[in-house]
Design an enzyme around this catalytic site. Sequence first.
Site, PDB file in Angstrom:
ATOM      1  N   GLY A  44      -2.836   8.155  -4.374  1.00 41.23           N
ATOM      2  CA  GLY A  44      -2.218   9.346  -4.965  1.00 41.23           C
ATOM      3  C   GLY A  44      -0.963   9.776  -4.223  1.00 41.23           C
ATOM      4  O   GLY A  44      -0.643   9.269  -3.154  1.00 41.23           O
ATOM      5  N   ASP A  45      -0.240  10.688  -4.811  1.00 40.82           N
ATOM      6  CA  ASP A  45       0.906  11.369  -4.178  1.00 40.82           C
ATOM      7  C   ASP A  45       1.135  12.617  -5.028  1.00 40.82           C
ATOM      8  O   ASP A  45       0.204  13.059  -5.729  1.00 40.82           O
ATOM      9  CB  ASP A  45       2.138  10.440  -4.142  1.00 40.82           C
ATOM     10  N   GLN A  54       7.242   3.984   3.758  1.00 37.02           N
ATOM     11  CA  GLN A  54       5.836   3.579   3.804  1.00 37.02           C
ATOM     12  C   GLN A  54       5.635   2.315   4.652  1.00 37.02           C
ATOM     13  O   GLN A  54       4.612   2.167   5.314  1.00 37.02           O
ATOM     14  CB  GLN A  54       5.348   3.332   2.365  1.00 37.02           C
ATOM     15  N   LYS A 113       5.344   1.770  -3.208  1.00 35.22           N
ATOM     16  CA  LYS A 113       5.261   3.116  -3.801  1.00 35.22           C
ATOM     17  C   LYS A 113       5.499   2.966  -5.298  1.00 35.22           C
ATOM     18  O   LYS A 113       6.161   2.015  -5.728  1.00 35.22           O
ATOM     19  CB  LYS A 113       6.340   4.020  -3.194  1.00 35.22           C
ATOM     20  N   LYS A 134       5.526   3.533   8.213  1.00 38.07           N
ATOM     21  CA  LYS A 134       4.353   4.391   8.396  1.00 38.07           C
ATOM     22  C   LYS A 134       3.084   3.549   8.483  1.00 38.07           C
ATOM     23  O   LYS A 134       2.265   3.730   9.379  1.00 38.07           O
ATOM     24  CB  LYS A 134       4.267   5.343   7.197  1.00 38.07           C
ATOM     25  N   LYS A 171       0.861  -1.189   0.000  1.00 38.80           N
ATOM     26  CA  LYS A 171       0.000   0.000   0.000  1.00 38.80           C
ATOM     27  C   LYS A 171       0.884   1.221   0.000  1.00 38.80           C
ATOM     28  O   LYS A 171       1.813   1.320   0.806  1.00 38.80           O
ATOM     29  CB  LYS A 171      -0.872  -0.018   1.272  1.00 38.80           C
TER      30      LYS A 171
HETATM   31  P1  NDP Z   1       0.510  17.713  -4.698  1.00 40.49           P
HETATM   32  O1  NDP Z   1       0.989  17.322  -6.026  1.00 40.49           O
HETATM   33  O2  NDP Z   1      -0.941  17.897  -4.456  1.00 40.49           O
HETATM   34  O3  NDP Z   1       1.247  19.067  -4.230  1.00 40.49           O
HETATM   35  C1  NDP Z   1       2.627  19.145  -4.163  1.00 40.49           C
HETATM   36  C2  NDP Z   1       3.020  20.560  -3.791  1.00 40.49           C
HETATM   37  O4  NDP Z   1       4.417  20.584  -3.511  1.00 40.49           O
HETATM   38  C3  NDP Z   1       2.774  21.547  -4.906  1.00 40.49           C
HETATM   39  O5  NDP Z   1       2.516  22.805  -4.358  1.00 40.49           O
HETATM   40  C4  NDP Z   1       4.123  21.560  -5.648  1.00 40.49           C
HETATM   41  O6  NDP Z   1       4.387  22.729  -6.369  1.00 40.49           O
HETATM   42  C5  NDP Z   1       5.077  21.428  -4.481  1.00 40.49           C
HETATM   43  N1  NDP Z   1       6.313  20.755  -4.938  1.00 40.49           N
HETATM   44  C6  NDP Z   1       6.428  19.510  -5.455  1.00 40.49           C
HETATM   45  N2  NDP Z   1       7.693  19.250  -5.792  1.00 40.49           N
HETATM   46  C7  NDP Z   1       8.390  20.365  -5.483  1.00 40.49           C
HETATM   47  C8  NDP Z   1       9.743  20.724  -5.584  1.00 40.49           C
HETATM   48  N3  NDP Z   1      10.649  19.870  -6.077  1.00 40.49           N
HETATM   49  N4  NDP Z   1      10.115  21.972  -5.162  1.00 40.49           N
HETATM   50  C9  NDP Z   1       9.192  22.834  -4.658  1.00 40.49           C
HETATM   51  N5  NDP Z   1       7.890  22.549  -4.536  1.00 40.49           N
HETATM   52  C10 NDP Z   1       7.498  21.333  -4.935  1.00 40.49           C
HETATM   53  O7  NDP Z   1       1.131  16.609  -3.686  1.00 40.49           O
HETATM   54  P2  NDP Z   1       0.671  16.236  -2.219  1.00 40.49           P
HETATM   55  O8  NDP Z   1       0.187  17.442  -1.496  1.00 40.49           O
HETATM   56  O9  NDP Z   1      -0.176  15.041  -2.300  1.00 40.49           O
HETATM   57  O10 NDP Z   1       2.071  15.749  -1.580  1.00 40.49           O
HETATM   58  C11 NDP Z   1       2.955  16.649  -0.909  1.00 40.49           C
HETATM   59  C12 NDP Z   1       3.907  15.832  -0.026  1.00 40.49           C
HETATM   60  O11 NDP Z   1       3.151  15.079   0.921  1.00 40.49           O
HETATM   61  C13 NDP Z   1       4.777  14.812  -0.764  1.00 40.49           C
HETATM   62  O12 NDP Z   1       6.034  14.714  -0.106  1.00 40.49           O
HETATM   63  C14 NDP Z   1       4.012  13.511  -0.566  1.00 40.49           C
HETATM   64  O13 NDP Z   1       4.853  12.378  -0.674  1.00 40.49           O
HETATM   65  C15 NDP Z   1       3.518  13.703   0.853  1.00 40.49           C
HETATM   66  N6  NDP Z   1       2.378  12.880   1.243  1.00 40.49           N
HETATM   67  C16 NDP Z   1       1.198  12.935   0.534  1.00 40.49           C
HETATM   68  C17 NDP Z   1       0.131  12.147   0.920  1.00 40.49           C
HETATM   69  C18 NDP Z   1      -1.210  12.257   0.258  1.00 40.49           C
HETATM   70  O14 NDP Z   1      -2.158  11.660   0.788  1.00 40.49           O
HETATM   71  N7  NDP Z   1      -1.364  12.989  -0.826  1.00 40.49           N
HETATM   72  C19 NDP Z   1       0.264  11.170   2.024  1.00 40.49           C
HETATM   73  C20 NDP Z   1       1.500  11.270   2.740  1.00 40.49           C
HETATM   74  C21 NDP Z   1       2.518  12.071   2.329  1.00 40.49           C
HETATM   75  P3  NDP Z   1       4.362  22.689  -7.972  1.00 40.49           P
HETATM   76  O15 NDP Z   1       2.925  22.537  -8.335  1.00 40.49           O
HETATM   77  O16 NDP Z   1       4.974  23.974  -8.399  1.00 40.49           O
HETATM   78  O17 NDP Z   1       5.189  21.488  -8.377  1.00 40.49           O
END
Ligand code: NDP
Length: 445
Positions: free
Chosen positions: A165-166, A111, A126, A114, A90
């Site tokens: 998603g991620d 993961q 992943k 977690k 997962k």
């Molecule tokens: P989204 O794609 O919805 O959002 C990602 C955000 O982070 C965007 O604002 C993006 O900006 C920014 N970002 C991504 N890469 C970079 C980078 N290299 N430098 C600067 N900004 C960056 O993703 P999520 O919100 O789902 O995920 C965010 C984090 O949370 C990740 O680390 C993910 O692994 C973690 N996470 C997510 C979960 C989930 O349920 N979604 C669960 C647990 C952890 P831009 O659009 O400009 O790229």
Amino acid sequence: MYNSVEEFMGHVEAKNQGEKEFHQAVHEVVDSLWDFLKDHPDYIHAKVLERIIEPERVVMFRVPWRNDRGEVEVNRGFRVEFNSAIGPYKGGLRFHPSVNLGILKFLGFEQVFKNSLTTLPMGGGKGGSDFDPKGKTDNEVMSFCQSFMTELSRHIGPDTDVPAGDIGVGGREIGYLFGQYKRIMNEFSGILTGKGLNWGGSLIRPEATGYGCVYFTEEMLKAKGDSISGKTVAISGSGNVAQFATEKVNDLGGKVITLSDSGGTIHDPEGIDSDKLEYVMDLKNVKRGRISEYAEKYGATFLEGKRPWDVACDVGLPCATQNEINEADAKTLVKNGCKAVAEGANMPSEPSAVEVFLGNNILFGPGKAANAGGVAVSGLEMSQNSMRLSWSREEVDQKLQGIMQSIHQACVDHGSNDKTIDYVKGANIAGFIKVADAMIDQGAV
Ligand code: NDP
């Protein structure tokens, strides 16, 4: 048997060359576990550490698709099936140009621990692709997702591997992926989480990672007789996790003063209230615009190319991506009076930054504990799919809060010393024990 963490890491680095994020994730866990393992030689004799760092399976595949101009494009797809000792694999799918095997192995490894912490029966995995959804039309994203799932469908299943998603994979992408799986397999089953509400999704799943991160922060503050109410909060990112972390901070009486994306940071000292957050959600999830547009609309400051960590705050919630807080950022946060940092993103703090936080008694919630709420509600979505029923918003939210409290307690149980709670150590040991014991029970597999 290895004589030191460094010797063990030498072996890991030699065997997994160039995978620096994976080395970083393993190093942190091994550091936390070393003394514990010496006191529990059964794990050493069973070579659990050597086994747990090796994915059970890695699938890597070609993803050809056609863009709107009719040209063929080719991306690379991956699924890392890391550990199934306590349940089906997962973990999310990430679509981002930076995606490579080392990054997905770091994420899959994290993961495993977690998912164990959530108390639910889920193994770790992943996947994703170096595909960049930014600037693509809906039609192009669909074409890519269909090709990606055409191969992935052979490797997943409701009792085998259930992706979610991620970064770069939200409701739109999960929809296209689910549709293609159903079409190929002629089967409506819970092979993905984060589904739409009218086709098997769970209430609170979109909110879960951000809400969970704030619930975890509240638990850390509560243990010190404090709370989020009245605190200023700096958040990075403006995607799924950042948006719902903002919503929950507002609910609990805090004030969010920053959000960011890869172009820079907006600083709004007045606070990003619910109306402004609604604008951000529309900007990011529907119009797919840049966060700088917020500054133009609300007259806030735009810090081009900058992360939020120079802005003074009481609480920092990194919710964008890995290694987005370096040692200098951590020192600035401490100097400016920050009391707590909880990782909504996976491994956003560099190891030297974590040292600064721990050395200065900052409450520091590592990602595998603080952002486990997302996968926890994914686990609840799987339960609802199996039972063919849907729980109410209140029921899921209550379960999420209960899970975040129990994760906090597990960190306290395994990470407390005389003076402080080391949440990194606590999360790593608590997460390890359940998986390691299951691996030993199941023999040398
Ligand atoms: P989204 O794609 O919805 O959002 C990602 C955000 O982070 C965007 O604002 C993006 O900006 C920014 N970002 C991504 N890469 C970079 C980078 N290299 N430098 C600067 N900004 C960056 O993703 P999520 O919100 O789902 O995920 C965010 C984090 O949370 C990740 O680390 C993910 O692994 C973690 N996470 C997510 C979960 C989930 O349920 N979604 C669960 C647990 C952890 P831009 O659009 O400009 O790229």
